[in-house]
Scaffold this active site. Structure first.
Site, short mmCIF file in Angstrom:
data_model
loop_
_atom_site.label_atom_id
_atom_site.label_comp_id
_atom_site.label_asym_id
_atom_site.label_seq_id
_atom_site.Cartn_x
_atom_site.Cartn_y
_atom_site.Cartn_z
N HIS A 119 0.88 -1.18 0.00
CA HIS A 119 0.00 0.00 0.00
C HIS A 119 0.92 1.23 0.00
CE1 HIS A 119 -2.75 2.94 1.90
NE2 HIS A 119 -3.75 2.15 1.54
N ASP A 206 3.40 -4.45 7.90
CA ASP A 206 2.13 -3.74 7.75
C ASP A 206 1.01 -4.76 7.98
OD1 ASP A 206 -0.18 -2.56 6.93
OD2 ASP A 206 0.58 -1.87 5.00
N GLN A 209 -4.21 -5.26 6.88
CA GLN A 209 -5.22 -6.19 6.35
C GLN A 209 -5.13 -7.56 7.01
OE1 GLN A 209 -7.65 -5.26 4.49
NE2 GLN A 209 -6.90 -3.36 3.59
N LYS A 232 -10.38 -0.45 10.45
CA LYS A 232 -10.57 -1.64 9.60
C LYS A 232 -10.96 -2.87 10.44
CE LYS A 232 -7.09 -0.24 6.18
NZ LYS A 232 -7.85 0.28 5.04
N CYS A 374 -4.84 2.48 -3.55
CA CYS A 374 -3.59 2.98 -2.95
C CYS A 374 -2.43 2.00 -3.19
CB CYS A 374 -3.74 3.26 -1.46
SG CYS A 374 -4.96 4.51 -1.11
C1 LIG Z 1 -2.31 -3.01 3.43
C2 LIG Z 1 -2.65 -1.65 3.93
N1 LIG Z 1 -1.72 -0.96 4.58
C3 LIG Z 1 -1.95 0.26 5.08
C4 LIG Z 1 -3.17 0.86 4.91
C5 LIG Z 1 -3.36 2.23 5.46
O1 LIG Z 1 -4.33 2.27 6.42
P1 LIG Z 1 -4.81 3.69 7.01
O2 LIG Z 1 -5.32 4.46 5.83
O3 LIG Z 1 -5.86 3.33 7.97
O4 LIG Z 1 -3.63 4.31 7.61
C6 LIG Z 1 -4.18 0.20 4.22
C7 LIG Z 1 -5.49 0.84 4.00
O5 LIG Z 1 -6.21 0.51 3.10
C8 LIG Z 1 -3.91 -1.10 3.73
O6 LIG Z 1 -4.84 -1.79 3.07
#
Ligand SMILES: Cc1ncc(COP(=O)(O)O)c(C=O)c1O
Length: 417
Positions: A119, A206, A209, A232, A374
């Site tokens: 992401h 990260d 998900q 999430k 993203c």
């Molecule tokens: C794999 C992953 N990492 C990071 C994020 C970023 O999350 P946030 O926008 O809540 O900071 C997302 C959000 O869609 C994501 O899917």
């Protein structure tokens, strides 16, 4: 009755929108009434600031706020509450590590390793750090089947991990689950083998998900940092968690300066609080922290194993039904084996634009995502500008899959000239 069968009743949005088929939980999840009530409880009953007030409602707010740290600690099996930093989001956690730790350990000629399936929030901070530090950014690709193109001792692909990680690698930042391909990466094996090659490497995971959908045990994973977002996983927006090893937090400089993160301030100098509080400058999202605790309790009552198993079953059903109904006309990105993936399903239907598909589905109250999610580098790598994405969570069921199929049939009919 099985709790999972009655779950929709816990989510007030379905009473307001009885026809809603919500398939966009990878973007953000819906919120159960218990979380909404908990947030309201803070604002109605003890909406004072934390840590500073020497009066009852402030003490109550502080106790509720700090209790979340204990709940998160046991949820991810951290060693101590001192390893839990409240952030605004997964994004802020990643920026905190890249800025605070990254800029003090990465220098010219060093290497940072990420993957093409990241992401933007786990891509851009490292790309920018590499530029500033004149370090090299190395990117692990994906195979046509949607797995990381990374040969491990027990997994055969083209690039052996020893060709990627070496003694110049300072940081490996990697997603546990792809928000596009749904791939569950073999994180534990990757970390073990990366650390065997270079024991000093810092691994940042990260978990945005992963943590909402499956059991995650940070001690078992062997990582150094893990981030995730409350919104999430049934919690409020604006609250995230950064887990990190205490000895690393102790060495890291603060990310922001201000109230609450200090022990003493004099004209010449400032003494900071210990971690985690040294990373929590200013008045935080108190209601968010308290609401997150309730979200975690809700998930724990169902059980993370159960949630994971059920989502994988839903995904397997969805893959099968889409294949039956659309055959070669549909391409679901990522691994075709449902056991290798989470409940995120990005797809292309014929050559229809994903935005057109999403718009037609919306006419039937089916919410999916369309775009690059993203993850522009991944879409460029796959040679798609965009994809449609349906994602599942605890309130979805087989009826939602059938509604998606009916909606896609309608889209196919409307968009076929
Ligand atoms: C794999 C992953 N990492 C990071 C994020 C970023 O999350 P946030 O926008 O809540 O900071 C997302 C959000 O869609 C994501 O899917």
């Amino acid at each position: 009755m099985d709790k999972i069968a009655t779950i929709k009743k816990d989510f007030p949005i379905f009473a307001r929108h009885p026809n809603l088929t919500y398939l966009d939980s990878a973007a953000t999840s819906l919120k159960p009434l218990s979380v909404v009530n908990k947030i309201q409880e803070y604002y109605q009953e003890y909406s004072a600031n934390i840590h500073r007030g020497i009066y009852q409602i402030s003490e109550k707010a502080t106790q509720e706020y700090e209790e979340t740290r204990q709940v998160v600690t046991s949820f991810i099996n951290a060693e101590s509450e001192k390893e839990i930093v409240y952030t605004r989001s997964a994004t802020e956690g990643l920026n905190l590590v890249a800025t605070s730790l990254g800029s003090s350990i990465v220098g010219a000629g060093d290497e940072i390793v990420i993957t093409i399936m990241e992401h933007h929030s786990n891509f851009v901070p490292w790309q920018q750090l590499a530029k500033k530090a004149q370090a090299k950014l190395k990117i692990i690709g994906v195979t046509p089947e949607g797995y990381l193109d990374l040969e491990l001792d027990n997994i055969k692909y083209t690039n052996h991990i020893s060709k990627i990680v070496n003694n110049k690698t300072k940081i490996l930042a990697i997603t546990y689950v792809s928000n596009v391909l749904g791939t569950i990466n073999p994180i534990k094996e990757i970390i073990a083998q990366a650390k065997k090659i270079n024991p000093k490497i810092i691994v940042v995971v990260d978990g945005a998900q992963a943590v909402p959908h499956m059991p995650v045990d940070v001690q078992d994973l062997g990582a150094d940092f893990l981030v995730f977002s409350g919104h999430k996983m049934l919690g409020p927006t604006g609250i995230g968690i950064l887990w990190g090893k205490q000895e690393l937090f102790e060495k890291m400089p603060p990310y922001q300066y201000g109230g609450d993160m200090i022990k003493e301030v004099a004209i010449e100098n400032t003494i900071y609080q210990d971690a985690p509080w040294k990373f929590e400058a200013g008045t935080p999202h108190i209601a968010g922290v308290i609401g997150l605790k309730e979200a975690i309790r809700y998930l724990q009552k169902i059980g993370m194993h159960k949630i994971h198993k059920r989502e994988q079953k839903l995904l397997a059903d969805a893959l099968k039904r889409l294949q039956e109904e659309f055959g070669d006309n549909i391409t679901v990105l990522g691994p075709q084996k449902s056991q290798d993936r989470a409940g995120v399903m990005a797809f292309r239907l014929a050559d229809f634009h994903p935005h057109d598909i999403a718009q037609i589905l919306d006419e039937s109250h089916i919410a999916i995502r369309a775009g690059h999610h993203c993850a522009m580098p991944l879409h460029t790598y796959l040679k798609f500008s965009a994809s449609a994405r349906a994602s599942f969570y605890i309130y979805n069921n087989d009826a939602d899959i059938e509604k998606l199929i009916t909606g896609l049939k309608k889209a196919e009919k409307t968009l076929t000239k």
